[in-house]
Design an enzyme around this catalytic site. Sequence first.
Site, mmCIF file in Angstrom:
data_model
loop_
_atom_site.group_PDB
_atom_site.id
_atom_site.type_symbol
_atom_site.label_atom_id
_atom_site.label_comp_id
_atom_site.label_asym_id
_atom_site.label_seq_id
_atom_site.Cartn_x
_atom_site.Cartn_y
_atom_site.Cartn_z
ATOM 1 N N LYS A 130 41.121 98.520 19.335
ATOM 2 C CA LYS A 130 41.461 97.351 20.151
ATOM 3 C C LYS A 130 42.912 97.378 20.621
ATOM 4 O O LYS A 130 43.812 97.777 19.888
ATOM 5 C CB LYS A 130 41.193 96.068 19.362
ATOM 6 N N HIS A 149 29.315 105.516 20.227
ATOM 7 C CA HIS A 149 29.922 105.428 21.552
ATOM 8 C C HIS A 149 29.815 106.740 22.318
ATOM 9 O O HIS A 149 30.130 106.798 23.498
ATOM 10 C CB HIS A 149 31.397 105.025 21.436
ATOM 11 N N CYS A 185 31.326 96.643 30.531
ATOM 12 C CA CYS A 185 31.848 95.353 30.971
ATOM 13 C C CYS A 185 31.064 94.240 30.289
ATOM 14 O O CYS A 185 29.865 94.387 30.030
ATOM 15 C CB CYS A 185 31.725 95.213 32.479
ATOM 16 N N ASN A 212 40.132 91.872 23.494
ATOM 17 C CA ASN A 212 38.825 92.515 23.384
ATOM 18 C C ASN A 212 38.748 93.771 24.242
ATOM 19 O O ASN A 212 37.674 94.293 24.505
ATOM 20 C CB ASN A 212 37.709 91.545 23.805
ATOM 21 N N TRP A 269 33.394 99.686 40.227
ATOM 22 C CA TRP A 269 34.039 100.721 39.389
ATOM 23 C C TRP A 269 33.079 101.212 38.313
ATOM 24 O O TRP A 269 32.900 102.417 38.121
ATOM 25 C CB TRP A 269 35.291 100.085 38.788
ATOM 26 N N LYS A 270 32.445 100.292 37.625
ATOM 27 C CA LYS A 270 31.479 100.648 36.574
ATOM 28 C C LYS A 270 30.336 101.485 37.159
ATOM 29 O O LYS A 270 29.941 102.508 36.585
ATOM 30 C CB LYS A 270 30.930 99.367 35.935
ATOM 31 N N CYS A 304 34.147 95.981 13.134
ATOM 32 C CA CYS A 304 34.657 97.228 13.683
ATOM 33 C C CYS A 304 35.870 97.676 12.895
ATOM 34 O O CYS A 304 36.450 96.919 12.117
ATOM 35 C CB CYS A 304 34.992 97.058 15.154
ATOM 36 N N GLU A 349 32.588 99.902 11.199
ATOM 37 C CA GLU A 349 32.616 100.965 12.201
ATOM 38 C C GLU A 349 33.767 101.908 11.880
ATOM 39 O O GLU A 349 34.924 101.515 11.894
ATOM 40 C CB GLU A 349 32.813 100.348 13.586
ATOM 41 N N ASP A 407 36.842 87.986 0.391
ATOM 42 C CA ASP A 407 36.676 86.538 0.412
ATOM 43 C C ASP A 407 35.509 86.094 1.291
ATOM 44 O O ASP A 407 34.993 84.990 1.123
ATOM 45 C CB ASP A 407 37.966 85.863 0.912
#
Length: 772
Positions: free
Chosen positions: A115, A705, A527, A120, A21-22, A654, A676, A667
């Site tokens: 997200k 991106h 991936c 992830n 697929w990628k 992010c 990001e 903290d």
Amino acid sequence: MGSTVKSSSLGYPNIGENREWKKTLEAFWSGKIEEPQFQEEMEAIRLERLRRQQQSGLDLIPVGDFTFYDRVLDTAAMFGIVPQRYGYAGGEVSLSLYFSMARGNASATACEMTKWFNTNYHYIVPELGGAEPALTANLPLQAYREAKQKLGIDGKPVLIGPLTFLKLSKGYAASETDAWLDRLLPLYGQVLAELQAAGAAWAQLDEPVVCGDLAEGDAARLQRIYAELAKAAPELKLIVQTYFDAPDDYKTLTSLPVAAVGLDFVHDRGRNLQAIAEHGFPDGLTLAAGILDGRGIWRADLDAALALVRQLQAAVPAERLLLQPSSSLLHVPVSLSGEAKLDPALQGALAGADEKLAELALLAAAASLDADEQSETVTAGFAASRETLAALNALPERRVAAVRDSVEQHGGKRSERTSAFAERRAEQQERWRLPLLPTTTIGSFPQTAEIRSARAKWRKGTLDEASYETFIREQIQDWISLQEEIGLDVLVHGEFERTDMVEFFGEKLAGFAFTSNGWVQSYGSRCVKPPVIYGDVDFVDPMTVQETVYAQSLTGKPVKGMLTGPITILNWSFVRNDLPRSEVALQIALALRQEVAVLEHAGIGMIQVDEPALREGLPLKKSRWPEELRGAVDAFRLATTGVSDTTQIHTHMCYCEFSDIIDTIRDLDADVISIETSRSHGELIHSFEENTYEKGIGLGVYDIHSPRVPSVSEMVSMIERSLRSLDPELFWINPDCGLKTRGREETAASLRNMVAAAREIRSSKPFAASPL
């Protein structure tokens, strides 16, 4: 003999066993294949994944969960929800427009990406502002027909539920929620009515937001939504599917006019079983029970899973029980059965999607029989499960006394820097003499085909160690020179020796193992192959010193040491399930603390410990955040606070709802944090208008991106808006994330524009008169 218990699944990985697929996506994006070939290859991948599920014996096979990029984006495109900047004039969304929303194009920025709950995986955020929704194409219907016509599968169409789709979208006020439901529900109703007319028996509507913190009125909205959808398709059996936690309003959920409710019995902390015990389960309603971990890669304890099923069978008749994973199997590799390079005891304990479906078939078969009449297949399968778990737990790496002692010694005590930030900052300014608005990058530079090829040859042994080291040094030298020529103030070595920011460290720490083909989708075609934390984590040897010290020897400007933080390593790994995650985080932090000390001793005075995943592991319910965030801060500070005042600790994370965790970010006590933000810059700046932040901070001024090169004026505008709310003496300028996935020319061009934007701001009033 008992009644037959059926099995179902919520979704399956997109990427193919060998990432077909990628490869197809990237070939299309690069122009190597045209759209007809792209569609043909994607169809083959889609059908193969259906065949694998069909062969597993699943009773209900999900269809419509396959995507070219992201299912939330698919839903937006299906309803014609396209931002105005793309010039969309209605009708079916073309492939080029679809990918422009995901990735941007030369004239329009990409949609925000964030997200998917606490995973992830990233989804594309729909933008409702100005949209006029209409059904442009019934994608679930297309998927249903394809599966039925080409494979004979009477599939279960899967959709993002209306409430979840709205809650994940932006561009509307909370007061407009009901008005948006008025627009969307007829479209959902049309989708379901057409599925019913085509012969579909079931449809799954994913509503994971129900397991989070619902707003006032959301329970009534759920009732309204499903009353209308049931009316639109009265013969279609609807499943309202939840996952990642337990719903707070169990009674409302189980009173909806639907055929089934899906509950997660793995990540619910026992609350769903407790709710059934207290309130019962309604007659006539089917329970879709998530009994296998859809997100982890460990084989199940089948005895424990069957015991859970028996408890459920006491409340729900077998004919109204569906056994399934706790969530979509999108989050695990397709298969882990071929990992021959691993220790057999470890390899045997791993389960990808295919192995989990096999376990599901065993459990469904066992649950359909009484305890004293199990088949030979079931008996043998359960015996193998016990042997597998025993072999895993017998590995000596599972318990290392020195690591456990160190964690116990540090546990419960928060580590502190020697001095407060204001004192450290003065000493760091004296040491570094940086200009106002210093420029830097997040860490990684493009991983070209040449770099990937050299690493592959080195791993295979066809390139020797000395030659590979020389190659990496050449890359570092090239990019140090380029960074100096561009005019960056703080440099990085580029991370050319690293495949992945977590995998790299896992390979050098004890307690980690690596699969050869355990790939999962992160976003788009990106991936990752998460490490497997199976034993106690321990420092072995220095991991980053050689390359960082070499880079620093090439320049008079500071070079940052680059590490991945303990929470990100934890969240981006497949973690052992026999210890609390908080304890594993402290083990990682102690190992990183030793690496930080080695870097500082070698003369590296800026050390960046990245935590891009700090927020993503947080529970869906905010009431559980404080404990999780305390643990995250403790781990980060354990890793970073053993340095001198002149050593500057950076971190990167992010985008998140900054105002929600601003106290946590303070903290951490990092000297500089970069966030990001470029796809959601305005929202983040708004939070700074309401919350002060008094330490060094960099907000990403352009989106890495997307392949487009932002103009100087775009970045100047972003910087100027940021400086309305942030102290310019504490503000840093950087891209919003690492540059690993970008090309060399676009990276250089973007960074040149970024440096030009910083210089333009510095030369403008009132900054030109600043003594810094």
